[in-house]
Write a protein that holds these residues in place. Sequence first.
Motif, PDB file in Angstrom:
ATOM      1  N   VAL A   5       1.935  12.133  -3.409  1.00 59.28           N
ATOM      2  CA  VAL A   5       2.229  10.720  -3.608  1.00 59.28           C
ATOM      3  C   VAL A   5       2.366   9.913  -2.171  1.00 59.28           C
ATOM      4  CG1 VAL A   5       3.655   9.096  -4.756  1.00 59.28           C
ATOM      5  CG2 VAL A   5       3.712  11.271  -5.605  1.00 59.28           C
ATOM      6  N   VAL A   6       1.562   9.339  -2.117  1.00 63.03           N
ATOM      7  CA  VAL A   6       1.476   8.300  -0.695  1.00 63.03           C
ATOM      8  C   VAL A   6       1.901   6.813  -1.322  1.00 63.03           C
ATOM      9  CG1 VAL A   6       0.280   7.636   1.228  1.00 63.03           C
ATOM     10  CG2 VAL A   6      -0.022  10.074   0.268  1.00 63.03           C
ATOM     11  N   LEU A  29      -2.817   2.829  -7.520  1.00 63.96           N
ATOM     12  CA  LEU A  29      -2.173   1.833  -8.200  1.00 63.96           C
ATOM     13  C   LEU A  29      -1.892   0.504  -7.166  1.00 63.96           C
ATOM     14  CD1 LEU A  29       0.667   3.618 -10.393  1.00 63.96           C
ATOM     15  CD2 LEU A  29      -1.738   3.150 -10.653  1.00 63.96           C
ATOM     16  N   LYS A  30      -2.327  -0.625  -7.429  1.00 59.32           N
ATOM     17  CA  LYS A  30      -2.052  -1.684  -6.481  1.00 59.32           C
ATOM     18  C   LYS A  30      -1.289  -3.004  -7.362  1.00 59.32           C
ATOM     19  CE  LYS A  30      -6.222  -0.821  -3.684  1.00 59.32           C
ATOM     20  NZ  LYS A  30      -7.651  -1.365  -2.944  1.00 59.32           N
ATOM     21  N   THR A  63       4.957   9.853   2.380  1.00 59.95           N
ATOM     22  CA  THR A  63       4.311  11.119   1.257  1.00 59.95           C
ATOM     23  C   THR A  63       5.215  11.735   0.767  1.00 59.95           C
ATOM     24  OG1 THR A  63       2.216  10.674   2.993  1.00 59.95           O
ATOM     25  CG2 THR A  63       2.385  12.929   1.346  1.00 59.95           C
ATOM     26  N   TYR A  64       5.098  12.149  -0.443  1.00 54.96           N
ATOM     27  CA  TYR A  64       5.972  12.998  -1.219  1.00 54.96           C
ATOM     28  C   TYR A  64       5.205  14.209  -2.031  1.00 54.96           C
ATOM     29  CZ  TYR A  64       9.063   8.920  -0.677  1.00 54.96           C
ATOM     30  OH  TYR A  64       9.890   7.914   0.011  1.00 54.96           O
ATOM     31  N   ILE A  70       0.136   2.666  -4.027  1.00 51.24           N
ATOM     32  CA  ILE A  70       0.431   4.206  -4.492  1.00 51.24           C
ATOM     33  C   ILE A  70      -0.544   4.849  -4.877  1.00 51.24           C
ATOM     34  CG2 ILE A  70       2.187   5.517  -5.669  1.00 51.24           C
ATOM     35  CD1 ILE A  70       3.693   2.963  -6.367  1.00 51.24           C
ATOM     36  N   GLN A  71      -0.955   5.994  -3.846  1.00 51.69           N
ATOM     37  CA  GLN A  71      -1.919   6.798  -4.278  1.00 51.69           C
ATOM     38  C   GLN A  71      -1.480   8.049  -4.869  1.00 51.69           C
ATOM     39  OE1 GLN A  71      -5.521   7.440  -1.775  1.00 51.69           O
ATOM     40  NE2 GLN A  71      -4.318   9.417  -1.282  1.00 51.69           N
ATOM     41  N   TYR A  72      -2.173   8.714  -5.716  1.00 55.82           N
ATOM     42  CA  TYR A  72      -2.047   9.833  -6.298  1.00 55.82           C
ATOM     43  C   TYR A  72      -3.121  10.801  -6.410  1.00 55.82           C
ATOM     44  CZ  TYR A  72       2.255   7.649  -8.453  1.00 55.82           C
ATOM     45  OH  TYR A  72       3.567   7.189  -8.496  1.00 55.82           O
TER      46      TYR A  72
END
Length: 267
Positions: free
Chosen positions: A105-106, A209-210, A117-118, A234-236
């Motif tokens: 997750v960024v 996601l934006k 980042t997670y 949010i990038q996955y």
Amino acid sequence: MKFAVQSRNDPQSNELMERAISYLTDFGLEIDEEKPDIVLSIGGDGTLLHAFHRYSHILSDVAFVGIHTGHLGFYADWKPIEIEKLVISIAKSDYKVIDYPLLEVVINYQNSDENYTYLALNESTVKSPEVTLVMDVELNGRPFERFRGDGLCVSTPSGSTAYNKALGGAILHPSIEAIQVTEMASINNRVFRTVGSSLVLPAHHSCVLKPVKAKDFMVTVDHVQLLHKNVKSIQYKVAKEKVRFARFRAFPFWQRVHDSFIDSDLK
């Protein structure tokens, strides 16, 4: 070999923890809370989630094994009465290590090069502090849909039996290199439309996601919930890192699914 123990911190779990430490040190193993080779999680799946995040910085060097002191879980598959058998197997290094994919997750922020980042073992969710979450969903850099609803859940295969399943998502075998995007109460009418189904993305795909208007969002990573402000995106995607489990015996995943969700006594 060095080991550490994560307990749920209830009386039964703590008693088992003390026994495990005593047995393992008697066999000549060294307790090391900083850099263990193997981590015993005593409690439930939630306890193992805590252990995972505690050692997420050394995932390539540590393997996890779970002892359940409540309901049988997907991560905690050993029973308390099997503690001596498990300890002997650990002492003899009589196990193999298997690995499962994780979720990266960024989170990027407006007017800033800073990002966080997670890693998630189960899932990450996004919700709005307002009534409705409105997000543009991009898959591999291309617009896919404008989501309106309560939120979105992105899960790992091993986490697909958790919150994702409760939302109606598919159950994936944990060895599959993929992530799953599942809707929470999407708004679908004559004006607004979403795909309405879970999306399973392979390892070389990404989901971004934006925000459309609001910039503040409640984001969970497994059991941790945080409010992120001024979010740009949010990038996955499937993480490069993997979680490693010590396997001492066969782990029949579909049997575990059957026993957990159908009926362990069903003939």
